[in-house]
Design a protein around this motif. Structure first.
Motif, mmCIF file in Angstrom:
data_model
loop_
_atom_site.group_PDB
_atom_site.id
_atom_site.type_symbol
_atom_site.label_atom_id
_atom_site.label_comp_id
_atom_site.label_asym_id
_atom_site.label_seq_id
_atom_site.Cartn_x
_atom_site.Cartn_y
_atom_site.Cartn_z
ATOM 1 N N GLY A 184 0.847 -1.180 0.000
ATOM 2 C CA GLY A 184 0.000 0.000 0.000
ATOM 3 C C GLY A 184 0.881 1.227 0.000
ATOM 4 O O GLY A 184 1.780 1.361 0.842
ATOM 5 N N ASP A 187 0.847 8.463 1.715
ATOM 6 C CA ASP A 187 1.518 9.759 1.698
ATOM 7 C C ASP A 187 2.552 9.779 2.815
ATOM 8 O O ASP A 187 2.252 10.091 3.967
ATOM 9 N N LEU A 200 -6.831 -0.488 3.584
ATOM 10 C CA LEU A 200 -7.663 0.254 2.643
ATOM 11 C C LEU A 200 -8.145 1.584 3.202
ATOM 12 O O LEU A 200 -8.373 2.537 2.451
ATOM 13 N N THR A 203 -5.035 3.961 2.308
ATOM 14 C CA THR A 203 -4.696 4.229 0.910
ATOM 15 C C THR A 203 -5.364 3.201 0.012
ATOM 16 O O THR A 203 -5.592 2.060 0.419
ATOM 17 N N ARG A 204 -5.688 3.643 -1.215
ATOM 18 C CA ARG A 204 -6.232 2.725 -2.225
ATOM 19 C C ARG A 204 -5.227 2.472 -3.343
ATOM 20 O O ARG A 204 -5.537 1.790 -4.307
ATOM 21 N N ASP A 205 -4.009 3.003 -3.207
ATOM 22 C CA ASP A 205 -2.963 2.785 -4.199
ATOM 23 C C ASP A 205 -2.143 1.559 -3.806
ATOM 24 O O ASP A 205 -1.554 1.512 -2.712
ATOM 25 N N VAL A 236 1.611 0.888 -10.082
ATOM 26 C CA VAL A 236 0.764 1.217 -8.941
ATOM 27 C C VAL A 236 -0.675 1.277 -9.440
ATOM 28 O O VAL A 236 -0.991 2.029 -10.364
ATOM 29 N N ARG A 237 -1.546 0.472 -8.848
ATOM 30 C CA ARG A 237 -2.943 0.428 -9.249
ATOM 31 C C ARG A 237 -3.803 1.050 -8.152
ATOM 32 O O ARG A 237 -3.426 1.062 -6.986
ATOM 33 N N THR A 238 -4.949 1.531 -8.550
ATOM 34 C CA THR A 238 -5.892 2.096 -7.591
ATOM 35 C C THR A 238 -7.069 1.153 -7.432
ATOM 36 O O THR A 238 -7.754 0.831 -8.411
ATOM 37 N N VAL A 239 -7.284 0.692 -6.215
ATOM 38 C CA VAL A 239 -8.398 -0.214 -5.929
ATOM 39 C C VAL A 239 -9.704 0.537 -6.121
ATOM 40 O O VAL A 239 -9.876 1.665 -5.651
ATOM 41 N N SER A 240 -10.658 -0.094 -6.778
ATOM 42 C CA SER A 240 -11.877 0.612 -7.166
ATOM 43 C C SER A 240 -12.896 0.701 -6.046
ATOM 44 O O SER A 240 -13.774 1.559 -6.083
ATOM 45 N N GLU A 242 -14.238 1.229 -2.044
ATOM 46 C CA GLU A 242 -13.925 2.076 -0.908
ATOM 47 C C GLU A 242 -13.859 1.251 0.374
ATOM 48 O O GLU A 242 -14.404 0.158 0.474
#
Length: 602
Positions: A184, A187, A200, A203-205, A236-240, A242
């Protein structure tokens, strides 16, 4: 195994992040938990039992569990029973190295003998404990921490997802072979875990690791390298979805929430894939996949029942197809050619047995296809083709919405293959579009909770079905035994008189799935009469097309639909049967004893 979380970041947040991550991973099943937090020195605490036992011990600890790095683990026992000593993290004798591990070190006995001959004293019965001792030995030889860890890993045979903390080093090190690990990227803070829900909320990245990759996380960032030490570039993917999607949304259990999410999960699975106006199925992921000479499904557990259903569906469409337990196929694969297709059904995309079976098929020249729910999982990176289930996160150990999405997925596949990719099946398309509303109607009007009250004192339950109903009968029995802990067996209805009928008594409730009015349905009614004659109470799950309800003590109704899809609706009623019985018995529904959500060891 089972749940891993690691953190590098704000020293004041480390323990909270670890405990929050372990809480988010509780759905995977576990029997002990522990953490290691530190900087110049490591503080370790671990306890058998639920996470709250660990939290209670930490609240009484006489040291501050603060530091810029930390690792946590929830263990599902493989080597040694669930005790404080066997819980993770494991350390070397000085406490300088702390390790959490999913997987199995197959040569641990030889390594332990070697280390004990060197004077090392072990404190647990686990295979994992050899790892920190191996690392500590390399550190004593003067190697830097990263090199020492790499050297230790070269000694390991078997499977591992490892995260290592070393006192005095503000970094975490991780490595993977078979069991999943994901990073994950936050920042100024970084995470590593066995599954995305662990972090999660922060971060979602994410970055999904592949086999034989090695990671270093520190305050300067993250690097991934291969076994040769060369840097590996990773996306780096973004989880769709929430973080709030992993909550219970007011339901008492995740399982009940996920049962009620099925209308939505089915709509998501079908979205963009069925053209009702044109009467055709369009699965973009299958572009380039022609009609194979034959199909071999490989799967385990609930997914195996979907595989049985899928194989029957393809055979009905004229394509030779068989279903195999992945763990059997992996050791004795069926013959394949380059014109054959091996299909793996795995909800997590990380099921060790299924991955190995797919690799066996690919190694023999077959094309491979995966039906899975997890984008970026190992199976999606290794197979030639992928159909995503799009069911959303499923946290209950007992699979529900992913199973119904699997049944829809194999229908989409069958329609695609039926005419070389055109998928023109107007009746099926219309029925598929109606499924979500029909599932909702069952959820709104099911009598399962009332029916099951009569059988609270029963100790054995039978589930019967023929044809397309047979895999659903097996799944109904599996779901029942998983969460009620009561004895339940599923049978092909015709097998009843070949032995199992000897077990039927007036105290053996029989659930019979009877959909449609074809030969299979009529013969199943005959089997219902057989158990009725032995005074067994009968519950029929039916669309009412046949006259099965005449011979039943109770009826659980499902809407009429295409004969290929009616079993899916019957399955929803059986999910509710299992759930309400387990709730009445006050079982641990979301975390059944001895079971884990994702089985990442063979």
């Amino acid at each position: 195994m089972c749940g891993i979380v690691g953190y590098v970041g704000d020293a004041s947040r480390t323990l909270d992040v670890l405990l929050g991550g372990l809480s988010n991973l509780e759905y995977r099943g576990y029997d002990s938990a522990g953490v290691a937090v530190g900087g110049d020195e490591l503080h370790v605490e671990k306890r058998a039992g639920e996470l709250d036992a660990l939290e209670a011990r930490l609240s009484d600890a006489d040291v501050a569990f603060e530091g810029p790095v930390g690792v946590g683990h929830t263990r599902w026992s493989t080597h040694g029973p669930p005790t404080d000593a066997n819980a993770h993290p494991h350390t070397d004798e000085t406490g300088r190295v702390a390790v959490v591990h999913n997987g199995i070190v197959e040569n641990y006995r030889a390594l332990r003998d070697e280390l004990e001959a060197d004077g090392v004293t072990f404190g647990s019965e686990t295979d994992t404990e050899v790892v920190p001792h191996l690392i500590a030995r390399e550190l004593r030889r003067g190697l830097d921490p990263e090199t020492a860890i790499r050297e230790a890993i070269t000694r390991l045979e078997g499977s591992y997802a490892l995260v290592v903390a070393v006192a005095g080093v503000d970094a975490l090190f991780a490595a993977r072979r078979d069991p999943p690990l994901v990073l994950g990227i936050g920042d100024g803070e970084y995470f590593v875990a066995s599954d995305v829900p662990a972090f999660l909320e922060h971060t979602r990245d994410v970055v999904y690791l592949d086999d034989d990759e090695f990671v270093r996380l520190d305050h300067g960032g993250w690097t991934v390298t291969g076994t040769d030490g060369r840097r590996v570039e990773k996306d780096v993917r973004t989880v769709s979805w929430e973080a709030e999607q992993t909550g219970k949304s007011g339901y008492e259990h995740y399982m009940l929430k996920e049962i009620h999410e099925q209308p939505r999960s089915l709509r998501q699975c079908l979205s963009g894939r069925v053209d009702e106006l044109g009467g055709r199925v369009v699965v973009d992921e299958l572009d380039g996949l022609g009609t194979p000479a034959s199909v071999q499904f490989v799967a385990c557990g609930t997914s195996y029942h979907a595989a049985l259903y899928g194989a029957r569906l393809l055979r009905a469409g004229g394509i030779p197809a068989t279903a195999h337990y992945a763990h059997e196929y992996a050791t004795a694969p069926a013959p394949v050619t380059g014109e054959d297709l091996v299909i793996g059904l795995t909800q997590s995309g990380e099921t060790a047995d299924t991955l190995r079976a797919l690799r066996k098929g690919a190694g023999r020249g077959a094309e491979t296809l995966a039906l899975t729910n997890v984008v970026g999982s190992t199976v999606t990176r290794e197979c030639d083709h992928v159909i995503y289930l799009r069911a959303g996160p499923e946290l209950g150990v007992a699979a529900t919405k992913t199973f119904t999405s699997q049944l829809v997925g194999v229908n989409l596949l069958a329609a695609h293959l039926a005419d070389g990719g055109g998928g023109r099946q107007r009746d099926l398309v219309s029925a598929l579009r109606g499924l979500p509303d029909q599932v909702q109607a069952i959820l709104d009007g099911s009598a399962a909770s009332a029916v099951i009250e009569e059988f609270a004192d029963s100790e054995t339950f039978f589930f019967l079905g023929r044809g397309f109903d047979y895999p659903v009968a097996l799944e109904g029995a599996l779901k029942f035994k998983e969460i009620t802990y009561e004895h339940a067996e599923g049978f092909a209805a015709g097998e009843l008189k070949h032995g199992p009928l000897a077990l039927v008594t007036a105290d053996t409730p029989v659930f019979a799935v009877v959909t449609g009015d074809d030969e299979a349905a009529r013969k199943t009614i005959g089997n219902v009469k057989e158990v009725e004659a032995r005074d067994a109470p009968v519950v029929v799950v039916t669309d009412g097309v046949a006259e099965a309800s005449r011979y039943a003590d109770h009826v659980l109704k499902v809407p009429a639909t295409d004969g290929r899809l009616a079993p899916l609706l019957a399955n929803v009623q059986l999910q509710l049967v299992a759930y309400h019985m387990a709730a009445g018995l006050d079982r641990s529904i979301d975390k059944p004893r001895h079971l884990a959500k994702s089985v990442t060891v063979e």
